[in-house]
Write a protein that holds these residues in place. Structure first.
Motif, PDB file in Angstrom:
ATOM      1  N   CYS A  73       0.845  -1.193   0.000  1.00  0.00           N
ATOM      2  CA  CYS A  73       0.000   0.000   0.000  1.00  0.00           C
ATOM      3  C   CYS A  73       0.880   1.242   0.000  1.00  0.00           C
ATOM      4  O   CYS A  73       1.781   1.368   0.821  1.00  0.00           O
ATOM      5  CB  CYS A  73      -0.886  -0.034   1.235  1.00  0.00           C
ATOM      6  SG  CYS A  73      -1.780   1.489   1.515  1.00  0.00           S
ATOM      7  N   CYS A  76       0.280   3.206   3.712  1.00  0.00           N
ATOM      8  CA  CYS A  76       0.835   2.666   4.955  1.00  0.00           C
ATOM      9  C   CYS A  76       2.100   1.854   4.701  1.00  0.00           C
ATOM     10  O   CYS A  76       2.700   1.355   5.638  1.00  0.00           O
ATOM     11  CB  CYS A  76      -0.221   1.875   5.726  1.00  0.00           C
ATOM     12  SG  CYS A  76      -0.928   0.470   4.867  1.00  0.00           S
ATOM     13  N   CYS A  95      -6.983  -0.780   0.419  1.00  0.00           N
ATOM     14  CA  CYS A  95      -6.076  -1.427   1.350  1.00  0.00           C
ATOM     15  C   CYS A  95      -6.895  -1.907   2.536  1.00  0.00           C
ATOM     16  O   CYS A  95      -7.660  -1.141   3.112  1.00  0.00           O
ATOM     17  CB  CYS A  95      -5.011  -0.418   1.794  1.00  0.00           C
ATOM     18  SG  CYS A  95      -4.040  -0.962   3.194  1.00  0.00           S
ATOM     19  N   CYS A  98      -5.615   0.207   5.928  1.00  0.00           N
ATOM     20  CA  CYS A  98      -5.898   1.620   6.213  1.00  0.00           C
ATOM     21  C   CYS A  98      -7.075   2.144   5.394  1.00  0.00           C
ATOM     22  O   CYS A  98      -7.415   3.305   5.493  1.00  0.00           O
ATOM     23  CB  CYS A  98      -4.646   2.466   5.983  1.00  0.00           C
ATOM     24  SG  CYS A  98      -4.141   2.566   4.254  1.00  0.00           S
TER      25      CYS A  98
HETATM   26 ZN   LIG Z   1      -2.732   0.984   3.546  1.00  0.00          ZN
END
Ligand SMILES: [Zn+2]
Length: 102
Positions: A73, A76, A95, A98
Protein backbone atom coordinates in the motif's frame (compact mmCIF):
# COMPACT_ATOMS: atom_id res chain seq x y z
CA UNK A 1 -10.96 -6.41 -11.89
CA UNK A 2 -7.51 -7.67 -11.16
CA UNK A 3 -6.09 -7.76 -7.68
CA UNK A 4 -2.69 -6.72 -8.99
CA UNK A 5 -1.77 -4.68 -12.02
CA UNK A 6 1.21 -3.33 -13.88
CA UNK A 7 3.09 -0.63 -12.00
CA UNK A 8 2.03 -1.85 -8.55
CA UNK A 9 4.68 -2.26 -5.91
CA UNK A 10 4.50 -5.73 -4.45
CA UNK A 11 6.19 -7.67 -1.69
CA UNK A 12 7.18 -11.31 -2.07
CA UNK A 13 5.58 -13.58 0.51
CA UNK A 14 7.56 -16.76 -0.02
CA UNK A 15 10.41 -18.27 -1.96
CA UNK A 16 13.99 -17.15 -2.34
CA UNK A 17 13.05 -13.49 -2.75
CA UNK A 18 10.83 -13.48 0.30
CA UNK A 19 10.52 -10.05 1.88
CA UNK A 20 11.81 -8.21 -1.16
CA UNK A 21 9.84 -5.59 -2.98
CA UNK A 22 9.58 -4.64 -6.59
CA UNK A 23 7.42 -3.11 -9.24
CA UNK A 24 5.22 -5.21 -11.49
CA UNK A 25 6.40 -5.06 -15.07
CA UNK A 26 3.72 -7.26 -16.55
CA UNK A 27 0.79 -9.38 -15.40
CA UNK A 28 -0.14 -12.59 -17.16
CA UNK A 29 -3.67 -13.29 -15.88
CA UNK A 30 -4.03 -16.48 -17.92
CA UNK A 31 -1.02 -18.00 -16.23
CA UNK A 32 -1.74 -16.39 -12.88
CA UNK A 33 1.71 -14.93 -12.75
CA UNK A 34 3.55 -11.65 -13.05
CA UNK A 35 6.97 -10.29 -13.87
CA UNK A 36 8.41 -8.18 -11.08
CA UNK A 37 11.31 -5.82 -11.62
CA UNK A 38 14.62 -7.23 -10.32
CA UNK A 39 12.92 -10.15 -8.58
CA UNK A 40 12.99 -13.87 -9.23
CA UNK A 41 15.97 -13.42 -11.49
CA UNK A 42 17.15 -16.31 -13.53
CA UNK A 43 20.46 -16.62 -15.26
CA UNK A 44 20.40 -17.06 -19.00
CA UNK A 45 23.31 -17.81 -21.18
CA UNK A 46 22.98 -16.07 -24.49
CA UNK A 47 25.04 -16.86 -27.48
CA UNK A 48 26.40 -13.96 -29.40
CA UNK A 49 24.57 -13.64 -32.68
CA UNK A 50 25.94 -10.28 -33.75
CA UNK A 51 29.40 -8.91 -33.10
CA UNK A 52 28.14 -5.76 -31.40
CA UNK A 53 26.00 -7.75 -29.01
CA UNK A 54 27.01 -8.64 -25.50
CA UNK A 55 27.53 -12.29 -24.98
CA UNK A 56 27.48 -14.37 -21.88
CA UNK A 57 25.41 -14.29 -18.78
CA UNK A 58 22.21 -12.33 -18.61
CA UNK A 59 20.01 -11.96 -15.57
CA UNK A 60 16.36 -11.65 -16.34
CA UNK A 61 13.08 -11.71 -14.49
CA UNK A 62 11.08 -14.92 -14.47
CA UNK A 63 7.31 -14.88 -13.87
CA UNK A 64 6.22 -15.46 -10.29
CA UNK A 65 2.84 -16.81 -9.20
CA UNK A 66 0.45 -14.06 -8.15
CA UNK A 67 -0.40 -15.85 -4.91
CA UNK A 68 3.15 -15.30 -3.74
CA UNK A 69 2.82 -11.54 -4.12
CA UNK A 70 1.13 -8.99 -1.90
CA UNK A 71 0.40 -5.43 -2.88
CA UNK A 72 2.34 -2.81 -0.95
CA UNK A 73 0.00 0.00 0.00
CA UNK A 74 1.47 3.39 -0.96
CA UNK A 75 -0.04 5.02 2.10
CA UNK A 76 0.84 2.67 4.96
CA UNK A 77 3.69 1.05 2.97
CA UNK A 78 2.84 -2.40 4.27
CA UNK A 79 2.16 -5.49 2.24
CA UNK A 80 -1.57 -5.78 2.37
CA UNK A 81 -4.52 -7.76 1.22
CA UNK A 82 -6.55 -6.02 -1.41
CA UNK A 83 -10.20 -5.42 -0.77
CA UNK A 84 -12.78 -4.18 -3.20
CA UNK A 85 -15.26 -1.44 -2.70
CA UNK A 86 -18.11 -0.65 -5.01
CA UNK A 87 -19.14 2.95 -5.37
CA UNK A 88 -21.87 3.54 -7.90
CA UNK A 89 -20.68 1.86 -11.07
CA UNK A 90 -17.09 1.88 -10.01
CA UNK A 91 -15.24 -0.92 -8.34
CA UNK A 92 -12.16 0.18 -6.50
CA UNK A 93 -9.29 -1.52 -4.80
CA UNK A 94 -8.76 -0.65 -1.17
CA UNK A 95 -6.08 -1.43 1.35
CA UNK A 96 -7.55 -3.71 4.00
CA UNK A 97 -5.39 -2.11 6.65
CA UNK A 98 -5.90 1.62 6.21
CA UNK A 99 -8.87 1.61 3.80
CA UNK A 100 -6.95 3.78 1.34
CA UNK A 101 -8.20 3.58 -2.25
CA UNK A 102 -5.50 2.10 -4.42
ZN1 LIG B 1 -2.73 0.98 3.55
Amino acid sequence: MARLKKGDTVAVLSGKDRGKRGKILRVMPDEGSALVEQLNLVTCFERRTRTDQQSGVIRREAPMPLDRLALVCPRCSKPTRVGFQVEGNEKRRVCKQCRETL
